[in-house]
Design a protein around this motif. Structure first.
Motif, PDB file in Angstrom:
ATOM      1  N   LYS A  47       0.825  -1.220   0.000  1.00 50.61           N
ATOM      2  CA  LYS A  47       0.000   0.000   0.000  1.00 50.61           C
ATOM      3  C   LYS A  47       0.857   1.267   0.000  1.00 50.61           C
ATOM      4  CE  LYS A  47      -3.980  -2.125   0.217  1.00 50.61           C
ATOM      5  NZ  LYS A  47      -5.045  -2.018  -0.781  1.00 50.61           N
ATOM      6  N   ASN A  48       2.159   1.072  -0.083  1.00 51.23           N
ATOM      7  CA  ASN A  48       3.096   2.213  -0.188  1.00 51.23           C
ATOM      8  C   ASN A  48       2.978   3.227   0.948  1.00 51.23           C
ATOM      9  OD1 ASN A  48       4.333   1.316  -2.605  1.00 51.23           O
ATOM     10  ND2 ASN A  48       2.553   2.029  -3.750  1.00 51.23           N
ATOM     11  N   CYS A  49       2.773   2.738   2.162  1.00 48.66           N
ATOM     12  CA  CYS A  49       2.707   3.637   3.323  1.00 48.66           C
ATOM     13  C   CYS A  49       4.003   4.453   3.434  1.00 48.66           C
ATOM     14  CB  CYS A  49       2.519   2.841   4.610  1.00 48.66           C
ATOM     15  SG  CYS A  49       1.154   1.671   4.583  1.00 48.66           S
ATOM     16  N   THR A  51       5.716   5.845   1.235  1.00 46.98           N
ATOM     17  CA  THR A  51       5.876   7.007   0.354  1.00 46.98           C
ATOM     18  C   THR A  51       5.503   8.300   1.077  1.00 46.98           C
ATOM     19  OG1 THR A  51       3.669   6.654  -0.533  1.00 46.98           O
ATOM     20  CG2 THR A  51       5.512   5.767  -1.823  1.00 46.98           C
ATOM     21  N   GLY A  63       3.536  12.564   5.603  1.00 47.41           N
ATOM     22  CA  GLY A  63       2.932  12.194   6.884  1.00 47.41           C
ATOM     23  C   GLY A  63       4.005  12.059   7.947  1.00 47.41           C
ATOM     24  N   PRO A  64       3.596  11.855   9.208  1.00 46.71           N
ATOM     25  CA  PRO A  64       4.587  11.752  10.290  1.00 46.71           C
ATOM     26  C   PRO A  64       5.360  10.432  10.307  1.00 46.71           C
ATOM     27  CG  PRO A  64       2.359  11.511  11.138  1.00 46.71           C
ATOM     28  CD  PRO A  64       2.220  11.821   9.686  1.00 46.71           C
ATOM     29  N   LEU A  66       6.393   7.030  11.759  1.00 47.55           N
ATOM     30  CA  LEU A  66       5.551   6.103  12.543  1.00 47.55           C
ATOM     31  C   LEU A  66       6.375   5.082  13.347  1.00 47.55           C
ATOM     32  CD1 LEU A  66       2.633   5.390  10.017  1.00 47.55           C
ATOM     33  CD2 LEU A  66       2.714   7.096  11.815  1.00 47.55           C
ATOM     34  N   ILE A  69       5.125   5.292  17.017  1.00 47.24           N
ATOM     35  CA  ILE A  69       3.723   5.665  17.298  1.00 47.24           C
ATOM     36  C   ILE A  69       3.086   4.677  18.283  1.00 47.24           C
ATOM     37  CG2 ILE A  69       2.813   4.489  15.215  1.00 47.24           C
ATOM     38  CD1 ILE A  69       0.628   6.710  15.159  1.00 47.24           C
ATOM     39  N   PHE A  84      -7.132   6.168  11.572  1.00 49.70           N
ATOM     40  CA  PHE A  84      -6.464   6.799  10.418  1.00 49.70           C
ATOM     41  C   PHE A  84      -6.459   5.854   9.230  1.00 49.70           C
ATOM     42  CE2 PHE A  84      -5.044   9.739  13.587  1.00 49.70           C
ATOM     43  CZ  PHE A  84      -4.827  10.914  12.911  1.00 49.70           C
ATOM     44  N   MET A  85      -6.148   4.570   9.523  1.00 49.64           N
ATOM     45  CA  MET A  85      -6.037   3.599   8.426  1.00 49.64           C
ATOM     46  C   MET A  85      -7.402   3.374   7.777  1.00 49.64           C
ATOM     47  SD  MET A  85      -3.595   0.775  10.164  1.00 49.64           S
ATOM     48  CE  MET A  85      -2.214   1.244  11.198  1.00 49.64           C
ATOM     49  N   ASP A  90      -8.239  14.470   5.648  1.00 51.23           N
ATOM     50  CA  ASP A  90      -8.170  15.301   4.440  1.00 51.23           C
ATOM     51  C   ASP A  90      -6.766  15.275   3.835  1.00 51.23           C
ATOM     52  OD1 ASP A  90      -7.290  16.596   6.709  1.00 51.23           O
ATOM     53  OD2 ASP A  90      -7.980  18.588   6.076  1.00 51.23           O
ATOM     54  N   LYS A  91      -5.765  14.854   4.643  1.00 53.83           N
ATOM     55  CA  LYS A  91      -4.396  14.798   4.116  1.00 53.83           C
ATOM     56  C   LYS A  91      -3.963  13.369   3.779  1.00 53.83           C
ATOM     57  CE  LYS A  91      -3.110  18.523   7.196  1.00 53.83           C
ATOM     58  NZ  LYS A  91      -2.823  18.399   8.628  1.00 53.83           N
ATOM     59  N   MET A  92      -4.522  12.385   4.476  1.00 52.89           N
ATOM     60  CA  MET A  92      -4.156  10.988   4.196  1.00 52.89           C
ATOM     61  C   MET A  92      -5.319  10.301   3.489  1.00 52.89           C
ATOM     62  SD  MET A  92      -3.004   7.918   6.728  1.00 52.89           S
ATOM     63  CE  MET A  92      -3.512   6.233   6.357  1.00 52.89           C
ATOM     64  N   LEU A  97      -8.580  -0.416   3.360  1.00 51.26           N
ATOM     65  CA  LEU A  97      -7.949  -1.606   3.935  1.00 51.26           C
ATOM     66  C   LEU A  97      -9.015  -2.478   4.588  1.00 51.26           C
ATOM     67  CD1 LEU A  97      -5.080   0.375   5.695  1.00 51.26           C
ATOM     68  CD2 LEU A  97      -4.816  -1.006   3.638  1.00 51.26           C
ATOM     69  N   LEU A 105      -1.228  -4.484  10.207  1.00 53.14           N
ATOM     70  CA  LEU A 105      -0.424  -3.252  10.178  1.00 53.14           C
ATOM     71  C   LEU A 105      -0.119  -2.777  11.599  1.00 53.14           C
ATOM     72  CD1 LEU A 105      -1.973  -1.172   7.249  1.00 53.14           C
ATOM     73  CD2 LEU A 105       0.437  -1.746   7.497  1.00 53.14           C
TER      74      LEU A 105
END
Ligand code: HEC
Length: 133
Positions: A47-49, A51, A63-64, A66, A69, A84-85, A90-92, A97, A105
């Motif tokens: 899922k290219n987290c 990137t 993004g921050p 992780l 976290i 979040f997942m 609005d940003k992620m 999933l 994850l």
């Protein structure tokens, strides 16, 4: 005179090497990833987290980071991370999933967290530059 200097330097070299050797012996052994962690790792890659997120400072910066976290007092709960997942923000983006993928994850992020700290706290830095466990 030169001879004394060389001998002193060589002795210091061996003392320091011995110190580094002792330090490296005390390093924590990595924890073996279980099946859930491995499947989470795959989802992380597919899922290219990475990137947008970093692990140990490596990855995208949208993004921050992780890495730790999972041990964060405010963000480390399964519910927080899964929210979040599951929905994105609005940003992620919402990456659609499955429940299974989110659970693995979370296992992956918990495993990464146990491997070390992204930001080393001041009190954990020894004067030689090594980490105080
Ligand atoms: C397109 C970039 C992008 C991708 C891809 C992405 N994220 Fe994010 N993610 C973000 C951004 C940006 C934030 C911060 C969101 C905000 O504050 O609104 C975030 C926040 C998070 C948070 C909460 C972090 C915190 O400190 O509050 C988690 C957990 C998370 N993402 C997990 C993932 C996982 C797991 C994946 C892969 C399945 C993923 N993200 C993929 C951009 C992304």
């Amino acid at each position: 005179m030169k001879f004394k200097l060389w001998v002193t330097l060589i002795i210091l070299f061996f003392i320091y090497s011995f110190y580094v050797y002792i330090y490296s012996c005390s390093e924590k052994q990595p924890i073996q990833p279980n099946a859930s962690v491995l499947s989470g790792w795959k989802v992380w890659q597919n899922k290219n987290c990475h990137t947008c997120h970093q692990l140990y400072g490596l990855g995208g910066y949208m993004g921050p980071d992780l890495t730790n976290i999972a041990s964060d007092a405010n963000k480390g709960s399964d519910e927080y991370m899964k929210t979040f997942m599951k929905y994105g923000t609005d940003k992620m983006p919402n990456l659609h999933l499955t429940e299974q993928e989110m659970t693995s994850l979370v296992s992956f992020l918990r495993w990464v967290d146990k491997s070390g700290k992204t930001r080393v706290p001041r009190e954990s830095v020894h004067w030689t530059g090594t980490y105080i466990f």
